[in-house]
Scaffold this motif. Structure first.
Motif, PDB file in Angstrom:
ATOM      1  N   GLY A  89       3.466   9.919  -0.331  1.00 32.81           N
ATOM      2  CA  GLY A  89       4.257   8.852  -0.926  1.00 32.81           C
ATOM      3  C   GLY A  89       3.422   7.630  -1.280  1.00 32.81           C
ATOM      4  N   ARG A  99       7.985   5.084  -0.075  1.00 36.40           N
ATOM      5  CA  ARG A  99       7.342   5.983  -1.022  1.00 36.40           C
ATOM      6  C   ARG A  99       7.249   5.253  -2.369  1.00 36.40           C
ATOM      7  NH1 ARG A  99       7.037  10.954  -2.367  1.00 36.40           N
ATOM      8  NH2 ARG A  99       7.375  11.597  -0.215  1.00 36.40           N
ATOM      9  N   CYS A 120       6.125   7.080   5.030  1.00 33.09           N
ATOM     10  CA  CYS A 120       5.282   7.278   3.850  1.00 33.09           C
ATOM     11  C   CYS A 120       4.173   6.229   3.776  1.00 33.09           C
ATOM     12  CB  CYS A 120       6.145   7.243   2.590  1.00 33.09           C
ATOM     13  SG  CYS A 120       7.186   8.698   2.423  1.00 33.09           S
ATOM     14  N   CYS A 138      11.851   5.956   2.757  1.00 32.14           N
ATOM     15  CA  CYS A 138      11.255   7.211   3.187  1.00 32.14           C
ATOM     16  C   CYS A 138      11.700   7.425   4.632  1.00 32.14           C
ATOM     17  CB  CYS A 138       9.745   7.043   3.086  1.00 32.14           C
ATOM     18  SG  CYS A 138       8.784   8.438   3.602  1.00 32.14           S
TER      19      CYS A 138
END
Ligand code: C2O
Ligand code: CU
Length: 589
Positions: free
Chosen positions: A180, A378, A371, A366
């Motif tokens: 991400g 992300r 992430c 996320c």
């Protein structure tokens, strides 16, 4: 008088090739081969084992057939970047937009219909990030019997700028999507596939351009890099820019150019300096912070013929500082169409469809903030706050066969909110985009004006926006917020450049115009592949016109099949779109 037989032979050869040319036929076998760069070897995907791939030599107006055989391990598609493909979106190439991918072991015959394009274009893979190594030049000569709008150059050389990862490119993409975050940056830039003297284990293979003093060379420069806009220059030599994206420009001289991924720029190089060795060099133009981009420089050598002792190392060109936005914007603003009798322009003057698209970098929640984007989010990107999601059935087939549930038709003409887009602060509602597969429907022959507005979310970025199916006129560009009242007064409607890819400046705006005279489904996206997979994409469906020549023909019968579950046809999409939008109804089983 006796005609020497070799003249007759030449005549027949000319005739043979003349006719052959108009229907050139190529075979592209897509396969992996080992390739060594930067002291290490990895398998890369190629066409016919070549890197960069084969150059297509064609003439204006030709139709080309390319048989694409997928002998690789993964799904694959190929796109003819900048070819407008009138009424032929079927073999345009972007996966899940106009076709499902060619499966390993399968084959697809692609037709490339050239019309007004003249100059330099290129082709590249359009499936995941396979284009990192699968690309090549397309050289479109003037029609037989006509010539360039500038003195005929003594030689022509494709200069393909690219980037290189030591890591397998599929791993790079998988890691990017999984984490991400930003993912890895390239390890090198390349000129005609070679990194050049400034990288380890590379010197012996540096690309060399041999020139003779007094001659003029046409360099067909292509930026095939996956992630980077590039500054490019040649030491002690000015470049005369004469074309971009297969359209001629009013010639202008520069000591350097800036070229975005996807774009092509044709320049004349006069070998008018003292015989010596001169570096040509390219490096990233970016507004990213130091340390978060590939800051290396690729080189090749311009080598004069003759007897002399070359300076060692070769002379090095001046390139602007890596984040010199003004240098980039000024370059874009100096592109002007030739716009003479032989090359008239056709800018839509009466606009009936006004669009305003914001281009933003975004974050998305996320699970467990796990992430690697800011605060565990992300990273995504969006157009009008919609982050595009690839469907599983390509949009073109879903449209043609009226398969419901594949895409929506509610892509907004304007952003959800007008605010000070280029200020540091932004409304919270703007940070997180909506994810979805929405398309914009355009009536046949509608005249479109589209303003791109870069936003400052996550500090913003330049965006090289690319449109399939059309070339567009770039009528205005500027920094800051677009001013609805003042900026249109500055539009160039006299000789705007005709492009298929153009840099929308960071925290700036850019206006394009085009006529939607090509029925079908056409992709528009940022040509940074990172932004593309994050969702900075849009899709236009141009409806059929009334006459038979204005209608989408049926697909070729070897369309790569889509693999999806059977969807019952309800009339939902069909009804809302009307009969023009659904030429054929079919049950998909
Ligand atoms: Cu160079 Cu969607 O392409
Ligand atoms: Cu972008």
């Amino acid at each position: 008088m006796k005609v020497p037989t070799y003249h007759l032979l030449g005549f027949f050869l000319f005739f043979f090739f003349y006719h052959r040319r108009a229907w050139a036929h190529y075979k592209f076998v897509v396969k992996e081969v080992p390739c060594t760069r930067l002291c290490s070897t990895k398998n890369i995907l190629t066409v016919n084992g070549q890197f960069p791939g084969p150059t297509l030599y064609v003439h204006k107006g030709d139709t080309i057939i390319v048989d694409v055989y997928n002998r690789g391990k993964y799904n694959f598609t190929i796109h003819w970047h900048g070819v407008t493909q009138p009424r032929n979106p079927w073999t345009d190439g972007p996966e899940y937009i106009t076709q499902c991918p060619i499966q390993p072991g399968a084959k697809f015959r692609q037709k490339i219909i050239l019309t007004t394009e003249e100059g330099t274009l290129w082709w590249h893979a359009h499936s995941d990030w396979t284009r990192a190594t699968v690309y090549g030049a397309m050289i479109i000569y003037p029609k037989w019997g006509t010539t360039y709008p500038f003195p005929k150059p003594d030689a022509e050389i494709p200069i393909i700028l690219g980037d290189w990862w030591k890591q397998d490119i599929k791993e790079v993409l998988d890691e990017l999507l999984l984490s991400g975050g930003e993912g890895n940056y390239s390890d090198a830039f390349t000129i005609n596939g070679q990194p050049g003297d400034l990288y380890p284990c590379s010197k012996q293979d540096t690309f060399r351009l041999k020139v003779e003093r007094g001659l003029t060379y046409l360099l067909r420069i292509i930026n095939s890099a996956v992630q980077d806009m590039l500054f490019f220059a040649i030491a002690d030599h000015n470049l005369t820019v004469v074309g971009s994206d297969a359209s001629y420009l009013k010639p202008f001289k520069r000591s350097f150019i800036v070229i975005s991924p996807g774009q092509t720029i044709d320049v004349l190089l006069e070998a008018n300096q003292n015989p010596n060795h001169y570096y040509m060099a390219a490096k990233s133009y970016t507004v990213a912070a130091e340390g978060v981009f590939d800051n290396t420089t690729t080189t090749a050598i311009v080598e004069y013929s003759g007897n002399y002792t070359p300076s060692s190392p070769p002379l090095f060109p001046y390139l602007p500082y890596y984040n010199d936005t003004l240098a980039s914007v000024n370059f874009t603003a100096s592109l002007r169409s030739l716009a003479d009798k032989e090359h008239p322009i056709d800018v839509p003057m009466e606009i009936n469809t006004y669009l305003f698209y914001t281009l933003s970098m975004n974050t998305f929640p996320c699970p467990n903030n796990s992430c690697s984007g800011p605060n565990g989010t992300r990273l995504l990107a969006s157009v009008n706050n919609i982050s595009f999601v690839n469907p599983e059935i390509d949009i073109l087939e879903a449209y043609y066969y009226c398969i419901p549930g594949v895409f929506g038709i509610r892509f907004p003409d304007f952003p959800p909110l007008f605010y000070n887009f280029t200020e540091e602060y932004y409304p919270l509602s703007y940070e997180i985009p909506t994810r979805g597969t929405e398309v914009k429907i355009l009536d046949y022959n509608s005249t479109v004006e589209l303003v791109f507005q870069g936003t400052s979310l996550l500090l913003g970025s330049d965006h090289p926006m690319h449109l399939h199916g059309f070339s567009f006129y770039v009528v205005g560009v500027g920094l800051g917020n677009f001013d609805n009242e003042k900026d249109p007064l500055t539009y160039n409607l006299v000789d705007p450049p005709l492009q298929n890819t153009i840099i929308v400046p960071v925290k700036g705006w850019l206006t394009i115009r085009f006529k939607a005279n090509n029925p079908g489904v056409w992709y528009m996206h940022c040509h940074f592949d990172r932004h593309m997979v994050w969702g900075m994409d849009a899709v236009f469906i141009v409806k059929n016109g009334k006459s038979p020549e204005a209608k989408l023909p049926p697909p070729p019968n070897d369309m790569p099949p889509c693999y999806y579950k059977a969807v019952p046809i309800t009339s939902k999409v069909a009804n809302s779109l009307g009969p023009d939008i659904c030429p054929i109804r079919m049950e998909i089983k």
